[in-house]
Write a protein that holds these residues in place. Structure first.
Motif, short mmCIF file in Angstrom:
data_model
loop_
_atom_site.label_atom_id
_atom_site.label_comp_id
_atom_site.label_asym_id
_atom_site.label_seq_id
_atom_site.Cartn_x
_atom_site.Cartn_y
_atom_site.Cartn_z
N TRP A 132 0.81 -1.22 0.00
CA TRP A 132 0.00 0.00 0.00
C TRP A 132 0.85 1.27 0.00
O TRP A 132 0.40 2.31 -0.51
N VAL A 133 2.06 1.19 0.53
CA VAL A 133 2.93 2.36 0.52
C VAL A 133 3.29 2.76 -0.91
O VAL A 133 3.51 3.93 -1.21
N GLN A 134 3.31 1.78 -1.81
CA GLN A 134 3.62 2.06 -3.22
C GLN A 134 2.38 2.31 -4.06
O GLN A 134 2.45 2.98 -5.10
N THR A 135 1.25 1.74 -3.66
CA THR A 135 0.05 1.81 -4.50
C THR A 135 -0.97 2.86 -4.06
O THR A 135 -1.69 3.41 -4.90
N LEU A 136 -1.04 3.16 -2.77
CA LEU A 136 -2.06 4.08 -2.27
C LEU A 136 -1.49 5.44 -1.84
O LEU A 136 -2.14 6.47 -2.03
N VAL A 137 -0.30 5.43 -1.28
CA VAL A 137 0.27 6.69 -0.76
C VAL A 137 0.73 7.63 -1.87
O VAL A 137 0.42 8.83 -1.83
#
Length: 256
Positions: free
Chosen positions: A24-29
């Motif tokens: 999620w750090v790569q896809t959402l943030v």
């Protein structure tokens, strides 16, 4: 839908959601940070000099377009990268020989793309509340438009992955087609500001219809009639789904 197909669909959707949530750090943030910069630069800094756009503060005017842009980009990229990875690693062949319809495979990947696109869109919407006073005039229009748009570009990402021969091919469409169409789709301006010829030319851009339908849901005003926007969305979804189903059924582009 029988229990076997339901289990298969749930399994693919779960895999797809788990895939982008694990990183999620790569896809959402990153999308949230990118859109925050757009709000700061185009809204707070430039927007104060632009003034009103279509009778609204510039920040309020661009918020629907920026949310839609994040939904489009993430819905598309999630399915494109995931389905091509399935081709590259050759486990798509295991799905094709399994006793499940091809439509289940399509909807599984598409649902995963929609989940990411809608989640990022929700995050960007929350961020926008810190920069603008947002009022949704037509909630149903907002929901229907964002769902149809996310579905459309998830299917677009699937088609990109089917035709792609390498990982480099995945970036060609977003870079040279999707990004220009998005920026020229009325995200940052009203096409009423353009000369007559360029207004007519803008109507060729399908993203213009999605952005304006979404903006109508927020502000109650748009440059495009709502029925035209939904017609374009529906026709493109049916055409893309039919093409994807045909290609997968006939194994076109599924072997590298």
């Amino acid at each position: 839908m029988n229990s076997r197909n339901r289990i298969a669909l749930n399994s693919i959707v779960y895999k797809e959601i788990n895939r982008f949530m694990r990183i999620w750090v790569q896809t959402l943030v990153p999308p949230a940070i990118t859109m925050t910069l757009y709000f700061i630069i185009f809204g707070s800094l430039i927007g104060s000099r632009v003034g009103k756009m279509g009778g609204y503060d510039y920040m309020e005017f661009i918020v629907p377009g920026l949310i839609m842009m994040s939904v489009i980009t993430n819905s598309y990229s999630n399915v494109a990268s995931s389905f091509f990875s399935a081709k590259f690693q050759r486990f798509i062949e295991e799905m094709l020989v399994a006793p499940i319809p091809n439509s289940i495979i399509i909807w599984g990947f598409v649902a995963g793309g929609m989940a990411r696109g809608l989640l990022v869109g929700a995050i960007v919407t929350v961020v926008s509340f810190f920069f603008a006073h947002i009022q949704i005039q037509h909630p149903l229009v907002v929901v229907v438009t964002v769902l149809l748009t996310s579905l459309l570009f998830s299917l677009g990402g699937l088609l990109n992955a089917i035709f792609a021969k390498s990982f480099d091919d995945i970036s060609i469409v977003p870079t040279f087609i999707l990004t220009p169409l998005t920026y020229l789709g009325g995200v940052f301006y009203s096409i009423s500001l353009l000369p007559g010829f360029w207004q007519g030319l803008s109507h060729i851009n399908p993203i213009l219809y999605m952005v304006n339908a979404f903006r109508y849901g927020f502000l109650g005003t748009a440059d495009i009639a709502l029925w035209q926007a939904f017609t374009v969305l529906t026709v493109m979804i049916v055409a893309m789904y039919g093409l994807a189903l045909y290609l997968i059924k006939n194994g076109v582009g599924l072997r590298n």
